[in-house]
Scaffold this active site. Structure first.
Site, PDB file in Angstrom:
ATOM      1  CG  HIS A  65      -1.502   1.340   1.549  1.00 13.99           C
ATOM      2  ND1 HIS A  65      -2.399   1.977   0.718  1.00 13.99           N
ATOM      3  CD2 HIS A  65      -1.292   2.186   2.591  1.00 13.99           C
ATOM      4  CE1 HIS A  65      -2.721   3.145   1.255  1.00 13.99           C
ATOM      5  NE2 HIS A  65      -2.049   3.308   2.389  1.00 13.99           N
TER       6      HIS A  65
ATOM      7  CG  ASP B  35       5.975  17.613 -26.962  1.00 15.12           C
ATOM      8  OD1 ASP B  35       6.389  17.091 -25.915  1.00 15.12           O
ATOM      9  OD2 ASP B  35       5.087  17.099 -27.670  1.00 15.12           O
TER      10      ASP B  35
ATOM     11  CD1 TRP C 213       6.395   3.520   4.035  1.00 14.43           C
ATOM     12  CD2 TRP C 213       7.494   4.391   2.286  1.00 14.43           C
ATOM     13  NE1 TRP C 213       6.706   4.830   4.321  1.00 14.43           N
ATOM     14  CE2 TRP C 213       7.374   5.395   3.274  1.00 14.43           C
ATOM     15  CE3 TRP C 213       8.147   4.717   1.093  1.00 14.43           C
ATOM     16  CZ2 TRP C 213       7.880   6.682   3.112  1.00 14.43           C
ATOM     17  CZ3 TRP C 213       8.648   6.004   0.938  1.00 14.43           C
ATOM     18  CH2 TRP C 213       8.515   6.970   1.934  1.00 14.43           C
TER      19      TRP C 213
ATOM     20  CB  SER D 156      10.739   5.886 -14.439  1.00 15.34           C
ATOM     21  OG  SER D 156       9.647   6.758 -14.511  1.00 15.34           O
ATOM     22  CB  SER D 157      12.071   9.395 -10.707  1.00 16.12           C
ATOM     23  OG  SER D 157      10.926   8.795 -10.236  1.00 16.12           O
TER      24      SER D 157
ATOM     25  CG  HIS E 168      12.580  14.751   5.111  1.00 19.72           C
ATOM     26  ND1 HIS E 168      11.460  14.689   5.900  1.00 19.72           N
ATOM     27  CD2 HIS E 168      12.627  15.994   4.626  1.00 19.72           C
ATOM     28  CE1 HIS E 168      10.878  15.864   5.907  1.00 19.72           C
ATOM     29  NE2 HIS E 168      11.567  16.678   5.147  1.00 19.72           N
TER      30      HIS E 168
ATOM     31  CD  GLU F 299       9.507   9.993  -2.841  1.00 21.25           C
ATOM     32  OE1 GLU F 299      10.487  10.259  -3.576  1.00 21.25           O
ATOM     33  OE2 GLU F 299       8.377   9.714  -3.261  1.00 21.25           O
TER      34      GLU F 299
ATOM     35  CE1 TYR G 212       8.365  19.227   3.541  1.00 17.45           C
ATOM     36  CE2 TYR G 212      10.344  17.966   3.980  1.00 17.45           C
ATOM     37  CZ  TYR G 212       9.275  18.699   4.432  1.00 17.45           C
ATOM     38  OH  TYR G 212       9.098  18.891   5.768  1.00 17.45           O
TER      39      TYR G 212
ATOM     40  CB  SER H  31       0.545  28.696  -5.819  1.00 15.08           C
ATOM     41  OG  SER H  31       1.071  28.283  -4.588  1.00 15.08           O
TER      42      SER H  31
ATOM     43  CG  HIS I 231      12.532  14.429  10.853  1.00 17.27           C
ATOM     44  ND1 HIS I 231      12.381  15.618  10.221  1.00 17.27           N
ATOM     45  CD2 HIS I 231      11.969  13.518  10.034  1.00 17.27           C
ATOM     46  CE1 HIS I 231      11.753  15.443   9.075  1.00 17.27           C
ATOM     47  NE2 HIS I 231      11.488  14.176   8.948  1.00 17.27           N
ATOM     48  CG  HIS I 232      11.759  10.037   8.953  1.00 17.14           C
ATOM     49  ND1 HIS I 232      10.404   9.951   8.795  1.00 17.14           N
ATOM     50  CD2 HIS I 232      12.152  11.070   8.185  1.00 17.14           C
ATOM     51  CE1 HIS I 232       9.992  10.890   7.959  1.00 17.14           C
ATOM     52  NE2 HIS I 232      11.040  11.587   7.577  1.00 17.14           N
TER      53      HIS I 232
ATOM     54  CB  THR J  10       5.706  25.102   5.639  1.00 21.07           C
ATOM     55  OG1 THR J  10       6.891  24.348   5.417  1.00 21.07           O
ATOM     56  CG2 THR J  10       4.529  24.383   5.044  1.00 21.07           C
TER      57      THR J  10
ATOM     58  CE  LYS K  96       5.975  27.066  -0.885  1.00 24.47           C
ATOM     59  NZ  LYS K  96       5.445  27.497  -2.153  1.00 24.47           N
TER      60      LYS K  96
ATOM     61  NE  ARG L 284       4.087   3.476  10.558  1.00 26.84           N
ATOM     62  CZ  ARG L 284       4.934   4.137   9.761  1.00 26.84           C
ATOM     63  NH1 ARG L 284       5.789   5.019  10.262  1.00 26.84           N
ATOM     64  NH2 ARG L 284       4.920   3.944   8.462  1.00 26.84           N
TER      65      ARG L 284
HETATM   66  C1  HEA Z   1       1.012   8.311  -0.661  1.00 30.93           C
HETATM   67  C2  HEA Z   1      -0.172   8.362  -0.419  1.00 30.93           C
HETATM   68  C3  HEA Z   1      -1.083   7.524   0.406  1.00 30.93           C
HETATM   69  C4  HEA Z   1      -2.425   7.508   0.211  1.00 30.93           C
HETATM   70  C5  HEA Z   1      -3.196   8.265  -0.845  1.00 30.93           C
HETATM   71  C6  HEA Z   1      -2.966   6.643   1.213  1.00 30.93           C
HETATM   72  C7  HEA Z   1      -4.318   6.349   1.326  1.00 30.93           C
HETATM   73  C8  HEA Z   1      -4.897   5.616   2.346  1.00 30.93           C
HETATM   74  N1  HEA Z   1      -4.217   4.982   3.369  1.00 30.93           N
HETATM   75 FE1  HEA Z   1      -2.200   4.881   3.595  1.00 30.93          FE
HETATM   76  N2  HEA Z   1      -0.205   4.783   3.805  1.00 30.93           N
HETATM   77  C9  HEA Z   1       0.734   5.436   3.048  1.00 30.93           C
HETATM   78  C10 HEA Z   1       0.472   6.330   2.022  1.00 30.93           C
HETATM   79  C11 HEA Z   1      -0.797   6.633   1.520  1.00 30.93           C
HETATM   80  N3  HEA Z   1      -1.970   6.111   2.002  1.00 30.93           N
HETATM   81  C12 HEA Z   1       2.066   5.076   3.475  1.00 30.93           C
HETATM   82  C13 HEA Z   1       3.366   5.584   2.889  1.00 30.93           C
HETATM   83  C14 HEA Z   1       1.900   4.183   4.535  1.00 30.93           C
HETATM   84  C15 HEA Z   1       2.986   3.502   5.363  1.00 30.93           C
HETATM   85  C16 HEA Z   1       3.219   2.112   4.898  1.00 30.93           C
HETATM   86  C17 HEA Z   1       4.140   1.395   5.817  1.00 30.93           C
HETATM   87  O1  HEA Z   1       3.907   1.396   7.037  1.00 30.93           O
HETATM   88  O2  HEA Z   1       5.116   0.836   5.327  1.00 30.93           O
HETATM   89  C18 HEA Z   1       0.463   4.033   4.728  1.00 30.93           C
HETATM   90  C19 HEA Z   1      -0.101   3.228   5.723  1.00 30.93           C
HETATM   91  C20 HEA Z   1      -1.456   3.169   5.990  1.00 30.93           C
HETATM   92  C21 HEA Z   1      -2.023   2.564   7.158  1.00 30.93           C
HETATM   93  C22 HEA Z   1      -1.249   1.952   8.305  1.00 30.93           C
HETATM   94  C23 HEA Z   1      -1.026   0.529   8.060  1.00 30.93           C
HETATM   95  C24 HEA Z   1      -0.206  -0.069   9.154  1.00 30.93           C
HETATM   96  O3  HEA Z   1       0.560   0.631   9.804  1.00 30.93           O
HETATM   97  O4  HEA Z   1      -0.343  -1.287   9.322  1.00 30.93           O
HETATM   98  C25 HEA Z   1      -3.393   2.683   7.040  1.00 30.93           C
HETATM   99  C26 HEA Z   1      -4.362   2.197   8.038  1.00 30.93           C
HETATM  100  O5  HEA Z   1      -5.408   2.663   8.146  1.00 30.93           O
HETATM  101  C27 HEA Z   1      -3.645   3.366   5.804  1.00 30.93           C
HETATM  102  C28 HEA Z   1      -4.919   3.681   5.322  1.00 30.93           C
HETATM  103  C29 HEA Z   1      -5.151   4.404   4.159  1.00 30.93           C
HETATM  104  C30 HEA Z   1      -6.471   4.639   3.629  1.00 30.93           C
HETATM  105  C31 HEA Z   1      -7.762   4.160   4.230  1.00 30.93           C
HETATM  106  C32 HEA Z   1      -6.293   5.396   2.492  1.00 30.93           C
HETATM  107  C33 HEA Z   1      -7.397   5.888   1.590  1.00 30.93           C
HETATM  108  O6  HEA Z   1      -7.149   7.200   1.196  1.00 30.93           O
HETATM  109  C34 HEA Z   1      -7.513   4.976   0.410  1.00 30.93           C
HETATM  110  C35 HEA Z   1      -8.753   5.236  -0.350  1.00 30.93           C
HETATM  111  C36 HEA Z   1      -9.318   3.971  -0.939  1.00 30.93           C
HETATM  112  C37 HEA Z   1      -9.466   3.758  -2.243  1.00 30.93           C
HETATM  113  C38 HEA Z   1      -9.041   4.764  -3.199  1.00 30.93           C
HETATM  114  C39 HEA Z   1     -10.036   2.507  -2.802  1.00 30.93           C
HETATM  115  C40 HEA Z   1     -10.986   2.754  -3.919  1.00 30.93           C
HETATM  116  C41 HEA Z   1     -11.377   1.493  -4.580  1.00 30.93           C
HETATM  117  C42 HEA Z   1     -12.506   0.818  -4.352  1.00 30.93           C
HETATM  118  C43 HEA Z   1     -13.540   1.245  -3.416  1.00 30.93           C
HETATM  119  C44 HEA Z   1     -12.740  -0.464  -5.009  1.00 30.93           C
HETATM  120  C45 HEA Z   1     -12.982  -0.323  -6.442  1.00 30.93           C
HETATM  121  C46 HEA Z   1     -12.091  -1.255  -7.111  1.00 30.93           C
HETATM  122  C47 HEA Z   1     -11.792  -1.235  -8.404  1.00 30.93           C
HETATM  123  C48 HEA Z   1     -12.462  -0.359  -9.373  1.00 30.93           C
HETATM  124  C49 HEA Z   1     -10.709  -2.165  -8.905  1.00 30.93           C
HETATM  125  N4  HEA Z   1      -2.466   3.651   5.193  1.00 30.93           N
HETATM  126  C1  HEA Z   2       3.743  15.164   1.815  1.00 33.15           C
HETATM  127  C2  HEA Z   2       4.382  14.598   2.719  1.00 33.15           C
HETATM  128  C3  HEA Z   2       4.871  15.165   4.020  1.00 33.15           C
HETATM  129  C4  HEA Z   2       5.005  16.477   4.441  1.00 33.15           C
HETATM  130  C5  HEA Z   2       4.737  17.739   3.677  1.00 33.15           C
HETATM  131  C6  HEA Z   2       5.513  16.392   5.784  1.00 33.15           C
HETATM  132  C7  HEA Z   2       5.804  17.529   6.545  1.00 33.15           C
HETATM  133  C8  HEA Z   2       6.438  17.491   7.775  1.00 33.15           C
HETATM  134  N1  HEA Z   2       6.744  16.368   8.493  1.00 33.15           N
HETATM  135 FE1  HEA Z   2       6.326  14.454   7.972  1.00 33.15          FE
HETATM  136  N2  HEA Z   2       6.141  12.544   7.318  1.00 33.15           N
HETATM  137  C9  HEA Z   2       5.656  12.133   6.117  1.00 33.15           C
HETATM  138  C10 HEA Z   2       5.222  12.940   5.085  1.00 33.15           C
HETATM  139  C11 HEA Z   2       5.256  14.332   5.130  1.00 33.15           C
HETATM  140  N3  HEA Z   2       5.639  15.092   6.174  1.00 33.15           N
HETATM  141  C12 HEA Z   2       5.643  10.707   6.040  1.00 33.15           C
HETATM  142  C13 HEA Z   2       5.177   9.868   4.855  1.00 33.15           C
HETATM  143  C14 HEA Z   2       6.138  10.243   7.258  1.00 33.15           C
HETATM  144  C15 HEA Z   2       6.260   8.815   7.754  1.00 33.15           C
HETATM  145  C16 HEA Z   2       7.216   7.956   7.043  1.00 33.15           C
HETATM  146  C17 HEA Z   2       7.175   6.581   7.612  1.00 33.15           C
HETATM  147  O1  HEA Z   2       7.747   6.389   8.688  1.00 33.15           O
HETATM  148  O2  HEA Z   2       6.544   5.686   7.000  1.00 33.15           O
HETATM  149  C18 HEA Z   2       6.451  11.437   8.032  1.00 33.15           C
HETATM  150  C19 HEA Z   2       7.009  11.381   9.306  1.00 33.15           C
HETATM  151  C20 HEA Z   2       7.482  12.503   9.976  1.00 33.15           C
HETATM  152  C21 HEA Z   2       8.324  12.419  11.133  1.00 33.15           C
HETATM  153  C22 HEA Z   2       8.844  11.162  11.802  1.00 33.15           C
HETATM  154  C23 HEA Z   2       7.890  10.662  12.792  1.00 33.15           C
HETATM  155  C24 HEA Z   2       8.276   9.363  13.358  1.00 33.15           C
HETATM  156  O3  HEA Z   2       8.331   8.381  12.627  1.00 33.15           O
HETATM  157  O4  HEA Z   2       8.542   9.339  14.562  1.00 33.15           O
HETATM  158  C25 HEA Z   2       8.573  13.725  11.516  1.00 33.15           C
HETATM  159  C26 HEA Z   2       9.411  14.116  12.679  1.00 33.15           C
HETATM  160  O5  HEA Z   2       9.931  15.142  12.755  1.00 33.15           O
HETATM  161  C27 HEA Z   2       7.908  14.583  10.556  1.00 33.15           C
HETATM  162  C28 HEA Z   2       7.927  15.965  10.594  1.00 33.15           C
HETATM  163  C29 HEA Z   2       7.390  16.776   9.603  1.00 33.15           C
HETATM  164  C30 HEA Z   2       7.471  18.237   9.641  1.00 33.15           C
HETATM  165  C31 HEA Z   2       8.078  19.087  10.722  1.00 33.15           C
HETATM  166  C32 HEA Z   2       6.882  18.665   8.484  1.00 33.15           C
HETATM  167  C33 HEA Z   2       6.761  20.113   8.045  1.00 33.15           C
HETATM  168  O6  HEA Z   2       7.113  20.251   6.696  1.00 33.15           O
HETATM  169  C34 HEA Z   2       5.395  20.659   8.264  1.00 33.15           C
HETATM  170  C35 HEA Z   2       5.410  22.152   8.161  1.00 33.15           C
HETATM  171  C36 HEA Z   2       4.029  22.774   8.184  1.00 33.15           C
HETATM  172  C37 HEA Z   2       3.463  23.422   9.223  1.00 33.15           C
HETATM  173  C38 HEA Z   2       4.140  23.548  10.552  1.00 33.15           C
HETATM  174  C39 HEA Z   2       2.089  23.998   9.108  1.00 33.15           C
HETATM  175  C40 HEA Z   2       2.005  25.366   8.481  1.00 33.15           C
HETATM  176  C41 HEA Z   2       2.807  26.405   9.178  1.00 33.15           C
HETATM  177  C42 HEA Z   2       2.304  27.494   9.804  1.00 33.15           C
HETATM  178  C43 HEA Z   2       0.850  27.796   9.822  1.00 33.15           C
HETATM  179  C44 HEA Z   2       3.290  28.444  10.367  1.00 33.15           C
HETATM  180  C45 HEA Z   2       3.316  28.585  11.840  1.00 33.15           C
HETATM  181  C46 HEA Z   2       3.537  27.315  12.531  1.00 33.15           C
HETATM  182  C47 HEA Z   2       4.355  27.124  13.587  1.00 33.15           C
HETATM  183  C48 HEA Z   2       5.356  28.087  14.077  1.00 33.15           C
HETATM  184  C49 HEA Z   2       4.201  25.836  14.344  1.00 33.15           C
HETATM  185  N4  HEA Z   2       7.252  13.813   9.636  1.00 33.15           N
HETATM  186 CU   LIG Z   3      10.683  13.552   7.126  1.00 32.76          CU
END
Ligand code: HEA
Ligand code: HEA
Ligand SMILES: [Cu+2]
Ligand code: CUA
Lengths: 534, 303, 374
Positions: free
Chosen positions: A79, A108, A144, A172-173, A256, A258, A260, A271, A305-306, A331, A334, A453
């Protein structure tokens, strides 16, 4: 093969697309390739979503219901992988393909054949990845983030295919990014200076650099895994002087930036949309550009931080905590700029705007929880619980994904020349908005209460919130199938759209007819102030 | 229809069958290689045809693809702007390669400065030493934490004092590669001077130097395996040594191959002072490979 | 929409009010309290920023609607404002970083311990070793999940501590500084007791350290879980700590030291086949059944069946060999490191005489010792 120079000076004979399958297999056209990317992304989203629904179904109640724990881990892993590499990233590349040439006034993409290659690698890479789920040993089951040694010494043998799949996605990327950079730097119409480019173009330019910098590092990481598994090296094995934690450092040096990569283009999309429906120019264009660049720069120095719980030395913990907190500043700039753009505008709330507004709110909530996670001592409690799951779904689903959906509603009329049905769009928005919050908001609570989790079964005190979350997931999931219906309906039978489509829209793409011609700008357009950065 | 030589028009090929076949070839090659590796690991008869078939497809299609691009260029379809796209493309491709090596260099730094000292009971995480009472940190690692799983090398590849470099092979390899960077530069000057004979001579020399480097490198690997006991299995020192030099060697092989193609093209008289992108790209790549080697020499052998 | 968002803020506030299932636990140690306060402090800061930002947004959405007749202004930048909203968050961040640094520094103060315990993660159980000053183990035992399979598969009602109960908890004294050395045998695990305010990864080949002092009035049972994905049964390896009054702990520890003596004696005893079967069934249930299944059928192809397996019915040497040394690269661990000769003898005997297996040998501890000696 008839290779022809497509554009002529006084020649209005436009070379249209080929017929049938060949059009899609062999195309070098940025719009065709963009379309391929977008459909591919949607298909992957459905597959990744179905896996998410398996997860949510299993977690509906305590106890093991439908799947074995080993299979559950495969679901979680795939997933995450499919959503990140299959749905979100290709989704944004698809948008870039469609929009960047139109926005900078180019005919293009800069390197059209390579563009085709970047796309076609993906279906093969995912075939390789997904086919492992059907093999005897089972698919990847190590998350993942595939931490060694669970992904090396203790992995199922299919990990080898997973590694090569990742290599392919990386290739590809990289090619995709090179193409985007070359297009933006080399193909702009005269007068389209860098600081006049639409923000979507800017955010993609910076994203492409991020991709170029980190995808090779990911390739390096999986290559070392391959060697540990098959060639006897000990990069990630302390018995040979390596260190499993080293894997995590390398992975997150990629990982990380990634995340962003998955949000900067979203910032770009939002925007573009907010000014259009506020009927007011974007507030603080320059600071938006600088903020994006700062976020990209900072993203390289926060990776650990992860890994706050791996036991780094104190100085390291403090450095990564402070650096991570800094990201809140650009951020914040923005977010404040978007609010100021809306301030004293003349707003209307068509579907793209609704998604954009929901983006700003829900992304900010996700950002707040990110900031909380950045605080090292507190992260000891949050880490690897559902609080983290809640955090990243808030930034990814109503963040990255909503921005893609918003972009589709916003530009679909330009792409296919037909208008979507506004009331269906609004219905889709409300279903998604409610669904996403019902799914992911309760996860904050289960996480804080201590639910780890990646577990298929949980203690009884987490039962209520999990049930709510599962219900939300099904609502949200089915609303996206509804989205599919809306898009198909639009393409087939939507009302014809005007060229400008939106009253407040600015930008070169809106000067083209709807649907946009097969070759965007055969003559470089004149860039007027009105059509520059909006 | 614009005339093929109209230089104000950016040439967009209408379509092409090459890319999708490349994707398919890569898929075959990698899926096949994975199966092969898994067979070997499981001790079964290796299925290797699939990876070779993939490689074959890749080679054939690449040949057609590049021939086509060269042909189009000869027809004058590629204008200045398109060539600039190539320049950007190649430049950023090399950047991505730099980052690929960066991952391996990062592993080397981490292992040397953190992992090995910690396991040896030194530094911030000295407590780890409790788990490996018999291990003492040193670099190169000449005795592993667990010598039954990872038999330690008898001898390392580390450089002797600078006065003894005359008899030190990697030093000569450095000289060879640095020289080849100079010769390829002379070849470039020859194009600018429209001196085809010189071009062919200098380019030929560069290729020979590349081949010489590779030969010496293979000799060194055999030496490491047979006499020093330094292998992929011999712990983190062997792991980092071989992955860095190995991937570098792979890049030299590729670079030599690309130069060879440019050599064939110069025989055909393809290059002109203002139209020699293929050659330039190859030479940038060569310089890049050279710079990587210098870093390698410094960090892997000398330091 | 406005109402929905307000709903969230309210829910957040409810969380702030500290309902147990909604918020982080305060925990029992000084550190865990400091962490909790820090958590609430950042949380409220975020809520306030959220109210301001979303407040402005909703104000604009309500008053600056075209439907309400709003005419768009033309402004699109203001250097003063932009500087202000760069500086304000910076100051807020400093105000967060300051206390966070203090708590973190306090957590890193590992010296001066009264007792050192090694915590070692295995797939899928914990081993606790009480170490002497030279890091030699004095007392060691495993802590396994106690929840019966029937509860997990819904054949029986789930108990109060479903998935959070073990056969033998870690015991520590209150009021003393306990230093934990954390590592793992196979893959990465993570040892987490929420009430102590930290989790720390257990990494094979690497040692982490941390510590806790449970205040004297807080004796009791504290529960947590493994929090790093460690394979199939990652969800089934709870952490349970029994913090005991000091005198009770000392008495228990003295008794454990005695038992160690008895255990060493068992190694030279000869057991009856019945004794071996009884003891073997118990060992099998705790250590082997999670993979090879209680009925010995395994989960092919990943976990082979022992019922009728060539090894479990063939020469005993091979059987002892795989149980003692495991098989590298598979989930089959080297149980020689985890079980003593008496336990190995019992489980091997059990496997060779259960289900359809019926060999005609009896395995005694000395056979195992002999095999290990070879
Ligand atoms: C990048 C984007 C992304 C998106 C969009 C989502 C979308 C969703 N994610 Fe997540 N998720 C991750 C990224 C994302 N996720 C990542 C990175 C992890 C961590 C993995 C890891 O731990 O290694 C994670 C892990 C994660 C967990 C934790 C699992 C665990 O720790 O064991 C859960 C649990 O609730 C969850 C739930 C969901 C749900 C309910 C959605 C929903 O938004 C999904 C919406 C559902 C659908 C879009 C289905 C639609 C289809 C149908 C209804 C059937 C029709 C069928 C056909 C036509 C073929 N996700
Ligand atoms: C699109 C993806 C995305 C984005 C944008 C971010 C944004 C941020 N993330 Fe997140 N992060 C993930 C995707 C993302 N993250 C994923 C996928 C994981 C889990 C990976 C895994 O383990 O599977 C993760 C996990 C993760 C961790 C690790 C947690 C853990 O495993 O223990 C941390 C810890 O620092 C973190 C921090 C942050 C911070 C500080 C930002 C900042 O960029 C956020 C900044 C934004 C704001 C703060 C709000 C707007 C700001 C204001 C309104 C200004 C004023 C605010 C203040 C002064 C507070 N993220
Ligand atoms: Cu990070
Ligand atoms: Cu042990 Cu998870």
């Amino acid at each position: 093969m008839s290779e022809v120079v497509v554009a002529g000076h006084d020649d209005h004979h436009d070379h249209g697309p080929d017929k049938g399958l060949a059009r899609w297999l062999f195309t070098t056209n940025h719009k065709d390739i963009g379309t391929l990317y977008l459909w591919f992304s949607f298909l992957m989203f459905l597959i990744g979503g179905v896996l998410a629904l398996v997860i949510r179904a299993e977690l509906f109640q305590p106890g093991l219901q439908f799947v074995e724990p080993g299979f559950f881990n495969q679901m979680t892993t795939n997933h995450g992988l499919i959503m990140v590499f299959g749905a979100i990233m290709p989704g944004f590349v698809g948008l870039a393909n469609w929009l960047v040439p139109m926005m900078v006034g180019a005919p293009d993409m800069a390197l059209p054949r390579m563009n085709n290659l970047s796309f076609w690698i993906l279906p093969f890479a995912f075939t390789l990845l997904i086919s492992t789920l059907f093999m005897d040993a089972g698919g990847p089951n190590f998350g993942w983030t595939f931490y060694a040694p669970l992904s090396t010494t203790y992995a199922p043998e299919t990990v080898t295919y997973f590694i090569f799949g990742v290599h392919m996605m990386g290739a590809s990327s990289i090619m995709g990014s090179i193409n985007i950079i070359a297009t933006i730097l080399n193909m702009r119409a005269p007068g389209m200076t860098l600081m006049k480019m639409p923000l979507f173009v800017w955010t993609w330019l910076i994203t492409a650099y991020l991709l170029l910098a980190v995808m090779p590092v990911l390739a390096g990481a999986v290559t070392m895994m391959l060697f540990d598994i098959h060639f006897g090296t000990s990069f990630f094995n302390a018995a040979g002087g390596g260190d499993p934690v080293m894997f995590q450092h390398i992975f997150w040096f990629f990982g990380h930036p990634e995340v962003y990569i998955m949000i900067l283009p979203a910032f770009g999309v939002v925007s573009q949309i907010i000014p259009t429906f506020s009927r007011k120019p974007l507030f603080g264009y320059d600071s938006m550009v600088y903020a994006t660049a700062s976020i990209a720069f900072l993203s390289f120095i926060v990776w650990a931080h992860h890994m706050f719980t791996v036991g780094m030395p104190l100085a390291g913990q403090l450095f990564f905590m402070y650096a991570t907190m800094l990201i809140a500043i650009p951020t914040g700039v923005k977010v404040f700029n978007w609010v100021s753009t809306m301030w004293r505008g003349s707003m209307s709330f068509e579907t793209p705007m609704l998604f954009a507004i929901a983006f700003v709110i829900l992304f900010t909530i996700g950002g707040f929880s990110g900031l909380m996670l950045a605080i090292t001592p507190a992260d000891y409690q949050y880490h690897d619980t559902y609080f983290v799951v809640a955090h990243f779904h808030y930034v990814l689903v109503p963040g990255a994904l909503f921005s893609i959906i918003a972009a589709v509603y916003y530009w679909l009329p330009k792409w296919c020349g037909r208008m979507y049905d506004e009331s269906l769009g609004k219905l889709h928005f409300w279903l998604s908005f409610i669904g996403v919050n019902v799914t992911f908001f309760p996860q904050h609570f289960s996480g804080l209460a201590g639910m780890p989790r990646r577990i298929p079964d949980y203690a009884l005190q987490f039962a209520d919130f999990n049930m709510i979350s599962s219900i939300g997931a099904f609502i949200f999931g089915f609303s996206q199938v509804f989205f599919l219906y809306i898009v198909i309906k639009t393409i087939r039978s939507g009302k014809p759209a005007t060229d400008r489509v939106w009253e407040g829209a600015h930008g070169l793409e809106w000067t083209l007819p709807s649907p946009a011609p097969y070759h965007s700008f055969t003559h470089p357009p004149k860039v007027t102030d009105a059509e520059a950065h909006s | 229809m614009a005339s093929p030589s109209d230089q104000s028009v950016y040439y967009i090929p209408h379509n092409g069958w090459y890319p999708v076949w490349i994707a398919f070839g890569v898929f075959m090659m990698l899926a096949g290689f994975g199966t092969w590796l898994n067979d070997v690991k499981a001790g079964e008869a290796a299925t290797d045809w699939m990876s070779f078939a993939g490689l074959g497809i890749l080679a054939v299609v690449l040949f057609f693809w590049f021939s086509k691009v060269i042909e189009e260029n000869q027809q004058g379809l590629a204008n200045e702007q398109l060539k600039r796209s190539y320049v950007w493309g190649m430049g950023w491709f090399i950047f991505s390669e730099v980052m690929f090596f960066f991952a391996f260099f990062g592993a080397l730094f981490y292992a040397r400065n953190f992992a090995v000292p910690w396991i040896g009971g030194e530094g911030d995480k000295a407590i780890t030493g409790v788990l490996w009472p018999n291990f003492t940190a040193e670099w190169p690692v000449m005795s592993n934490p667990d010598n039954t799983l990872f038999p330690a090398p008898h001898e390392s590849m580390a450089a002797p004092g600078i006065t003894n470099w005359v008899s030190y092979l990697p030093f000569w390899n450095t000289v060879i590669l640095l020289t080849s960077s100079v010769t390829v530069h002379f070849a470039h000057t020859a194009i600018k001077d429209k001196a085809r004979g010189k071009l062919i001579a200098w380019l030929g020399l560069t290729i020979l130097l590349g081949i010489l480097f590779l030969t010496l490198q293979s000799y060194e690997y055999l030496h490491a395996y047979h006499e020093l006991g330094l292998t992929l299995h011999s712990g983190i020192y062997g792991s980092t040594f071989f992955i860095l030099t190995g991937f570098h060697g792979f890049h030299v092989t590729l670079g030599t191959f690309i130069l060879l193609i440019q050599f064939l093209r110069s025989l055909k008289g393809h290059f002109a002072p203002k139209d020699c992108f293929g050659f330039e790209a190859a030479s940038w790549y060569w310089h890049f490979v050279d710079v990587v080697w210098v870093c390698l020499f410094f960090f892997v052998y000398v330091m | 929409m406005a109402r929905l968002v307000a709903g969230f803020v309210l829910a957040l506030m409810a969380a702030g009010a500290g309902a147990d299932e909604l918020n982080m636990r305060r925990g029992v140690t000084e550190i865990s309290n400091a962490v909790y306060d820090l958590h609430m402090y950042i949380f409220w800061i975020c809520v306030v920023i959220g109210i301001v930002v979303f407040g402005a947004m909703f104000w604009a959405m309500i008053h600056h609607r075209r439907a309400a007749g709003a005419v768009a202004a033309k402004f699109h930048e203001s250097t003063k404002l932009e500087i202000a909203w760069t500086l304000a968050p910076t100051l807020i961040l400093v105000a967060i970083a300051w206390p966070a640094t203090q708590v973190l520094v306090a957590m890193y103060d590992t010296g001066g311990e009264d007792l050192t315990i090694e915590v070692r993660g295995y797939q899928w159980k914990w081993q606790y070793k009480y170490l002497d000053d030279d890091y030699n183990s004095e007392v060691a035992y495993f802590s396994n999940l106690k929840t019966p399979q029937d509860e997990i598969h819904g054949r029986k009602e789930k108990g109060e501590y479903y998935l959070l109960d073990v056969d033998e908890p870690l015991r520590i004294p209150v009021n003393r500084k306990v230093r934990f050395l954390i590592t793992a045998e196979d893959v990465i695990h993570s040892w987490w007791v929420p009430d102590f305010g930290f989790k720390r990864d257990a990494i094979p080949g690497i040692m982490n350290e941390t510590w806790a002092i449970v205040p004297p009035d807080k004796a009791g049972i504290y529960r947590g879980q493994c929090t790093e994905l460690c394979g199939k049964d990652h969800g089934f390896m709870p952490v349970v700590v029994n913090a005991m009054p000091e005198d009770e702990f000392d008495a228990w520890y003295a008794e454990r030291l005695q038992q160690e003596e008895v255990r060493k004696e068992a190694l030279s005893k000869t057991f009856t086949p019945e004794e071996l079967m009884a003891q073997g069934e118990q060992v099998y249930g705790t250590y082997c059944a999670s993979c090879h299944m209680p009925n010995g059928k395994g989960v092919p192809p990943v976990f082979p069946a022992l019922d009728g397996s060539a090894i479990a019915t063939g020469p005993r040497e091979d059987h002892l060999n795989i149980v003692l040394n495991g098989k590298t690269g598979t989930a089959m661990q080297a149980f020689g490191k985890q079980l003593d000769a008496a336990q190995i003898a019992a489980v091997v005997h059990y496997e060779r005489h259960s289900w359809s297996n019926n060999t005609d040998d009896v395995t005694q501890p000395r056979d195992v010792i002999e095999h290990m000696g070879q």
